[in-house]
Write an enzyme that holds these catalytic residues in place. Structure first.
Site, PDB file in Angstrom:
ATOM      1  CG  ASP A 176      -1.977  -7.586   0.350  1.00 42.75           C
ATOM      2  OD1 ASP A 176      -2.850  -8.434   0.609  1.00 42.75           O
ATOM      3  OD2 ASP A 176      -2.227  -6.368   0.230  1.00 42.75           O
ATOM      4  CE  LYS A 179       4.824   1.109   1.798  1.00 46.41           C
ATOM      5  NZ  LYS A 179       4.846   2.561   2.035  1.00 46.41           N
ATOM      6  CB  SER A 180       9.232  -2.045   4.567  1.00 51.61           C
ATOM      7  OG  SER A 180      10.381  -1.209   4.560  1.00 51.61           O
ATOM      8  CG  HIS A 240      -9.539  -2.467  -1.305  1.00 52.42           C
ATOM      9  ND1 HIS A 240      -8.506  -2.223  -2.166  1.00 52.42           N
ATOM     10  CD2 HIS A 240      -9.069  -2.142  -0.077  1.00 52.42           C
ATOM     11  CE1 HIS A 240      -7.463  -1.775  -1.489  1.00 52.42           C
ATOM     12  NE2 HIS A 240      -7.785  -1.710  -0.219  1.00 52.42           N
ATOM     13  CB  ILE A 298      12.114  -5.905   3.148  1.00 55.88           C
ATOM     14  CG1 ILE A 298      11.245  -4.779   2.568  1.00 55.88           C
ATOM     15  CG2 ILE A 298      11.789  -7.240   2.494  1.00 55.88           C
ATOM     16  CD1 ILE A 298      11.483  -4.482   1.088  1.00 55.88           C
ATOM     17  CE1 TYR A 312      -3.872  -0.801  -1.482  1.00 54.85           C
ATOM     18  CE2 TYR A 312      -2.262  -2.545  -1.671  1.00 54.85           C
ATOM     19  CZ  TYR A 312      -3.292  -1.941  -0.974  1.00 54.85           C
ATOM     20  OH  TYR A 312      -3.699  -2.490   0.212  1.00 54.85           O
ATOM     21  CD1 TRP A 350      -2.560   1.700   0.304  1.00 57.14           C
ATOM     22  CD2 TRP A 350      -2.207   1.844   2.519  1.00 57.14           C
ATOM     23  NE1 TRP A 350      -3.337   2.720   0.795  1.00 57.14           N
ATOM     24  CE2 TRP A 350      -3.141   2.836   2.147  1.00 57.14           C
ATOM     25  CE3 TRP A 350      -1.844   1.739   3.862  1.00 57.14           C
ATOM     26  CZ2 TRP A 350      -3.716   3.727   3.061  1.00 57.14           C
ATOM     27  CZ3 TRP A 350      -2.409   2.609   4.777  1.00 57.14           C
ATOM     28  CH2 TRP A 350      -3.336   3.596   4.377  1.00 57.14           C
ATOM     29  CE  LYS A 363      -5.708  -5.962  -0.047  1.00 53.27           C
ATOM     30  NZ  LYS A 363      -4.472  -5.341  -0.537  1.00 53.27           N
ATOM     31  CG  LEU A 365       5.053  -3.008  11.699  1.00 52.39           C
ATOM     32  CD1 LEU A 365       6.356  -2.751  10.975  1.00 52.39           C
ATOM     33  CD2 LEU A 365       5.301  -3.849  12.955  1.00 52.39           C
ATOM     34  N   GLY A 366       0.966  -0.488  12.810  1.00 56.49           N
ATOM     35  CA  GLY A 366       0.230   0.753  13.058  1.00 56.49           C
ATOM     36  C   GLY A 366       0.797   1.896  12.225  1.00 56.49           C
ATOM     37  CD  GLU A 374      14.011  -4.628  12.269  1.00 56.08           C
ATOM     38  OE1 GLU A 374      14.963  -3.890  11.945  1.00 56.08           O
ATOM     39  OE2 GLU A 374      13.075  -4.252  13.014  1.00 56.08           O
ATOM     40  CG  ASN A 393     -11.007  -2.719   5.251  1.00 56.98           C
ATOM     41  OD1 ASN A 393     -10.323  -2.494   6.245  1.00 56.98           O
ATOM     42  ND2 ASN A 393     -10.542  -2.599   4.019  1.00 56.98           N
TER      43      ASN A 393
END
Ligand SMILES: *[C@@H]1O[C@H](CO)[C@@H](O)[C@H](O)[C@H]1NC(C)=O
Ligand SMILES: *[C@@H]1O[C@H](CO)[C@@H](O)[C@H](O)[C@H]1NC(C)=O
Ligand SMILES: *[C@@H]1O[C@H](CO)[C@@H](O)[C@H](O)[C@H]1NC(C)=O
Length: 277
Positions: free
Chosen positions: A60, A246-247, A127, A253, A65, A37, A94, A206-207, A255, A156
């Site tokens: 994903d 996501k990173s 989605h 990625i 996106y 995302w 999605k 990770l919020g 870690e 969702n």
């Protein structure tokens, strides 16, 4: 020659280590995937390449996106390089429910297949529970029956949305992808999905970065020589959820993927469950 053999063995060991969740369609889904995302263009293509090199076997993405083309390029670059085969990989996308209906949903899936340059998708989700989502879902069932998609699901959705969908759905959703992180834990939806045999994927685990410095997670991490981020991700694995951090940064990625060599204690899991925003 020796180097090639060792490299191949290392890759095999790394990918064999990723635990899988068995879906209600019988297919297996890797417990960790790369989220994409808000990642576009060359950075997302590179992130996909890096993730596959590190050992991820699950990516994903989503129609909305606007990165399916680059995600597909990253995948095909690594398939071409012999890092993996298409069948080793789990791809989720999605459908965007924008005034959508059965016919439009099927068209969007064809568009995603073309953008990603693949002959089938592992999982397609609605989605958001918007507009006539029960009708959108019929288009996804069409794609499922035509074997364009191996599993279909939702994102969702809460209990009410699921009940409404199940009145007309003929294929039970395999997955519900919802926002989950330690201070955002929709226990009711999770419980309902688990009762129905619908697997749960947690997005924004990770919020969107907020968990990285959380003192409770940092403290638990210190005991395991792990970062707060790794603790937040491991907590999802301990709960048998699928997680999609996501990173686009190779260091993170890598870690994020190093969460299968430690376990949290029952007390630590409870502490994280009880965390307040
Ligand atoms: C599309 O996929 C095929 C293999 O299925 C591959 O040969 C080709 O290079 C891919 N195209 C792009 C643009 O990645
Ligand atoms: C949503 O639908 C409207 C009307 O068909 C269209 O103009 C718009 O581009 C669509 N948006 C997305 C994100 O698909
Ligand atoms: C702690 O983790 C780091 C990074 O993963 C690693 O380099 C180091 O060897 C670990 N230390 C111990 C004592 O395991």
């Amino acid at each position: 020659m020796k180097v090639v053999v060792i490299l191949a063995l290392t890759l095999a060991v790394v990918s064999a280590k990723t635990p899988m969740i068995k879906l209600n369609t019988g297919y297996e889904m890797p417990e960790i995937g790369l989220g994409t995302w808000q990642a576009k263009g060359d950075p997302v293509k590179q992130a996909v390449k890096d993730a596959l090199e590190v050992g991820y076997r699950h990516i994903d993405t989503a129609y909305i996106y606007e990165n399916e083309k680059e995600v597909g390029e990253g995948i095909h670059a690594q398939i071409g390089a012999g890092v993996l085969k298409r069948e080793d990989l789990f791809i989720t996308t999605k459908v965007w429910p924008n005034g959508s209906n059965q016919k439009k949903a099927l068209e969007m899936i064809h568009h995603s297949l073309k953008q990603l340059n693949v002959t089938y998708l592992d999982l397609v989700l609605i989605h958001f529970p918007r507009d006539d989502y029960a009708d959108t879902y019929k288009g996804m069932e069409d794609a499922f029956h035509q074997k364009l998609v191996r599993s279909i699901g939702i994102s969702n959705f809460n209990r009410g949305h699921i009940d409404h969908l199940l009145k007309t759905a003929k294929v039970k959703p395999a997955v519900n992808q919802i926002r989950i992180h330690p201070t955002h834990n929709d226990a009711d939806t999770v419980k309902y999905c688990q009762e129905l045999g619908i697997a749960v994927t947690g997005y924004s685990p990770l919020g969107t970065g907020k968990m990285i410095k959380n003192p409770t997670l940092v403290a638990i991490g210190k005991k395991h020589n792990k970062s707060a981020a790794q603790v937040a991700l491991r907590w999802q694995i301990e709960n048998h959820w699928i997680t999609i951090p996501k990173s686009v940064n190779k260091k993170y990625i890598k870690e994020d993927f190093e969460i299968f060599d430690f376990t949290l204690t029952k007390e630590e899991i409870k502490t994280i469950h009880d965390m307040k925003a």
